[in-house]
Design a protein around this motif. Structure first.
Motif, PDB file in Angstrom:
ATOM      1  N   GLN A 189      40.817  29.006  35.042  1.00  0.00           N
ATOM      2  CA  GLN A 189      40.773  30.420  35.405  1.00  0.00           C
ATOM      3  C   GLN A 189      39.846  30.630  36.599  1.00  0.00           C
ATOM      4  OE1 GLN A 189      42.663  33.035  33.978  1.00  0.00           O
ATOM      5  NE2 GLN A 189      43.687  31.171  33.252  1.00  0.00           N
ATOM      6  N   PRO A 190      39.925  31.798  37.238  1.00  0.00           N
ATOM      7  CA  PRO A 190      39.042  32.104  38.369  1.00  0.00           C
ATOM      8  C   PRO A 190      37.569  32.056  37.950  1.00  0.00           C
ATOM      9  CG  PRO A 190      40.797  33.743  38.189  1.00  0.00           C
ATOM     10  CD  PRO A 190      40.884  32.876  36.968  1.00  0.00           C
ATOM     11  N   PRO A 191      36.681  31.864  38.927  1.00  0.00           N
ATOM     12  CA  PRO A 191      35.237  31.755  38.624  1.00  0.00           C
ATOM     13  C   PRO A 191      34.685  32.918  37.806  1.00  0.00           C
ATOM     14  CG  PRO A 191      35.643  31.174  40.913  1.00  0.00           C
ATOM     15  CD  PRO A 191      36.951  31.673  40.358  1.00  0.00           C
ATOM     16  N   GLU A 192      35.179  34.160  38.057  1.00  0.00           N
ATOM     17  CA  GLU A 192      34.658  35.311  37.310  1.00  0.00           C
ATOM     18  C   GLU A 192      34.939  35.168  35.816  1.00  0.00           C
ATOM     19  OE1 GLU A 192      37.599  36.288  39.574  1.00  0.00           O
ATOM     20  OE2 GLU A 192      36.132  35.588  41.029  1.00  0.00           O
ATOM     21  N   THR A 193      36.118  34.661  35.483  1.00  0.00           N
ATOM     22  CA  THR A 193      36.491  34.482  34.078  1.00  0.00           C
ATOM     23  C   THR A 193      35.664  33.369  33.459  1.00  0.00           C
ATOM     24  OG1 THR A 193      38.720  35.267  34.537  1.00  0.00           O
ATOM     25  CG2 THR A 193      38.413  33.978  32.509  1.00  0.00           C
ATOM     26  N   ARG A 194      35.495  32.281  34.172  1.00  0.00           N
ATOM     27  CA  ARG A 194      34.712  31.163  33.643  1.00  0.00           C
ATOM     28  C   ARG A 194      33.237  31.554  33.483  1.00  0.00           C
ATOM     29  NH1 ARG A 194      35.827  26.837  37.557  1.00  0.00           N
ATOM     30  NH2 ARG A 194      34.482  25.563  36.262  1.00  0.00           N
ATOM     31  N   SER A 195      32.738  32.354  34.390  1.00  0.00           N
ATOM     32  CA  SER A 195      31.361  32.830  34.285  1.00  0.00           C
ATOM     33  C   SER A 195      31.182  33.724  33.066  1.00  0.00           C
ATOM     34  CB  SER A 195      30.983  33.578  35.565  1.00  0.00           C
ATOM     35  OG  SER A 195      29.697  34.099  35.471  1.00  0.00           O
ATOM     36  N   LEU A 196      32.132  34.629  32.851  1.00  0.00           N
ATOM     37  CA  LEU A 196      32.081  35.498  31.674  1.00  0.00           C
ATOM     38  C   LEU A 196      32.187  34.667  30.398  1.00  0.00           C
ATOM     39  CD1 LEU A 196      32.041  38.385  30.499  1.00  0.00           C
ATOM     40  CD2 LEU A 196      34.539  38.292  30.581  1.00  0.00           C
ATOM     41  N   TYR A 197      33.076  33.682  30.398  1.00  0.00           N
ATOM     42  CA  TYR A 197      33.207  32.810  29.229  1.00  0.00           C
ATOM     43  C   TYR A 197      31.876  32.111  28.941  1.00  0.00           C
ATOM     44  CZ  TYR A 197      34.311  29.075  26.104  1.00  0.00           C
ATOM     45  OH  TYR A 197      34.282  28.230  25.016  1.00  0.00           O
ATOM     46  N   THR A 198      31.232  31.607  29.973  1.00  0.00           N
ATOM     47  CA  THR A 198      29.942  30.917  29.808  1.00  0.00           C
ATOM     48  C   THR A 198      28.911  31.847  29.179  1.00  0.00           C
ATOM     49  OG1 THR A 198      30.424  29.497  31.708  1.00  0.00           O
ATOM     50  CG2 THR A 198      28.111  29.677  31.034  1.00  0.00           C
ATOM     51  N   GLU A 199      28.861  33.068  29.674  1.00  0.00           N
ATOM     52  CA  GLU A 199      27.916  34.058  29.139  1.00  0.00           C
ATOM     53  C   GLU A 199      28.171  34.314  27.652  1.00  0.00           C
ATOM     54  OE1 GLU A 199      27.642  38.836  29.520  1.00  0.00           O
ATOM     55  OE2 GLU A 199      27.814  37.743  31.407  1.00  0.00           O
ATOM     56  N   LYS A 200      29.440  34.510  27.287  1.00  0.00           N
ATOM     57  CA  LYS A 200      29.786  34.795  25.890  1.00  0.00           C
ATOM     58  C   LYS A 200      29.546  33.578  25.003  1.00  0.00           C
ATOM     59  CE  LYS A 200      31.243  39.029  26.523  1.00  0.00           C
ATOM     60  NZ  LYS A 200      30.542  40.176  25.962  1.00  0.00           N
ATOM     61  N   LEU A 201      29.843  32.381  25.506  1.00  0.00           N
ATOM     62  CA  LEU A 201      29.579  31.168  24.737  1.00  0.00           C
ATOM     63  C   LEU A 201      28.088  31.020  24.469  1.00  0.00           C
ATOM     64  CD1 LEU A 201      30.449  28.442  23.461  1.00  0.00           C
ATOM     65  CD2 LEU A 201      30.056  27.431  25.724  1.00  0.00           C
ATOM     66  N   LEU A 209      43.366  40.940  32.903  1.00  0.00           N
ATOM     67  CA  LEU A 209      43.712  41.064  31.487  1.00  0.00           C
ATOM     68  C   LEU A 209      43.210  39.856  30.694  1.00  0.00           C
ATOM     69  CD1 LEU A 209      45.153  42.467  29.134  1.00  0.00           C
ATOM     70  CD2 LEU A 209      47.271  41.348  29.897  1.00  0.00           C
ATOM     71  N   VAL A 210      43.368  38.670  31.260  1.00  0.00           N
ATOM     72  CA  VAL A 210      42.872  37.455  30.598  1.00  0.00           C
ATOM     73  C   VAL A 210      41.375  37.569  30.375  1.00  0.00           C
ATOM     74  CG1 VAL A 210      42.452  34.976  30.907  1.00  0.00           C
ATOM     75  CG2 VAL A 210      44.707  35.934  31.424  1.00  0.00           C
ATOM     76  N   ARG A 211      40.644  37.926  31.419  1.00  0.00           N
ATOM     77  CA  ARG A 211      39.183  37.999  31.338  1.00  0.00           C
ATOM     78  C   ARG A 211      38.741  39.026  30.294  1.00  0.00           C
ATOM     79  NH1 ARG A 211      38.521  38.194  36.216  1.00  0.00           N
ATOM     80  NH2 ARG A 211      38.589  40.427  36.555  1.00  0.00           N
ATOM     81  N   GLU A 212      39.331  40.194  30.333  1.00  0.00           N
ATOM     82  CA  GLU A 212      38.901  41.252  29.408  1.00  0.00           C
ATOM     83  C   GLU A 212      39.313  40.974  27.969  1.00  0.00           C
ATOM     84  OE1 GLU A 212      39.002  45.317  30.580  1.00  0.00           O
ATOM     85  OE2 GLU A 212      39.102  44.780  32.696  1.00  0.00           O
ATOM     86  N   SER A 213      40.498  40.441  27.766  1.00  0.00           N
ATOM     87  CA  SER A 213      40.924  40.158  26.389  1.00  0.00           C
ATOM     88  C   SER A 213      40.137  38.976  25.820  1.00  0.00           C
ATOM     89  CB  SER A 213      42.431  39.927  26.300  1.00  0.00           C
ATOM     90  OG  SER A 213      42.826  38.819  27.055  1.00  0.00           O
TER      91      SER A 213
END
Length: 195
Positions: free
Chosen positions: A114-126, A57-61
């Motif tokens: 957060q877990p690596p998947e969330t941080r990776s997604l954040y990096t992509e969006k940033l 939920l954190v990652r998707e929101s």
């Protein structure tokens, strides 16, 4: 009882909307699933057909909030350029409403945990935001991506500081100083005399 796909999608969207506001307003750690589901008008058991865990939920929101921010940045750059984008970002309204504002300014320390998947997604969006801004910098800007990263760092840091201090006078000064710092980063550099 089975529900149609439209209702399931609406429920999922409502959970994400509430969670996104809660996470940005109260923090990830302070936002429990029970309170999110209650605010969404659903039972705790209704969570798991939509998400496997709070981390999902954190990652998707967060991804949704950053996508919205990307769209807002694009609109601001298209209608008023960098000055409008900075003015909107460092506005008292944005400062005073973190629950609907920038996910980075509200959540960076928690995103780092957060877990690596969330941080990776954040990096992509940033990086999407950085590339958007880099394209709108003055022509002949040396290292547009580096300048855009610096501008984001100045804006996010200024907003975080402005939210942290008491009293609007100092907070307003921080917002203005952050805009000045970001503006200075976008100015063309004079060639070195030695060059």
């Amino acid at each position: 009882m089975r529900y149609d796909k439209g209702r399931k999608d609406a429920s999922r969207s409502r959970i994400m909307e509430v969670a996104s506001h809660r996470f940005r307003g109260d923090g990830i750690a302070a936002s429990g699933l029970a309170s999110i589901m209650s605010d969404a008008g659903m039972t705790n058991g209704a969570f798991y057909p939509h998400f496997q865990s709070k981390a999902d939920l954190v990652r998707e929101s967060m991804a949704s909030a950053l996508e919205t921010q990307s769209q807002q940045l694009q609109q601001a750059l298209a209608s008023g350029g960098l000055e409008l984008a900075m003015a909107m970002y460092l506005s008292p309204e944005h400062r005073d409403h973190p629950q609907t504002g920038c996910a980075s300014a509200a959540l960076l320390p928690e995103i780092a945990r957060q877990p690596p998947e969330t941080r990776s997604l954040y990096t992509e969006k940033l990086l999407t935001l950085v590339h958007q801004l880099a394209k709108d910098l003055p022509p002949r800007t040396r290292d547009p991506e580096g300048v855009a990263l610096g501008v984001f760092a100045a804006l996010i840091g200024a907003l975080q500081l402005a939210r942290a201090v008491e009293g609007t006078e100092l907070s307003d000064r921080i917002l203005a100083a952050g805009a000045d710092a970001a503006r200075a980063l976008t100015q063309p550099r004079q060639k070195d005399e030695a060059s």
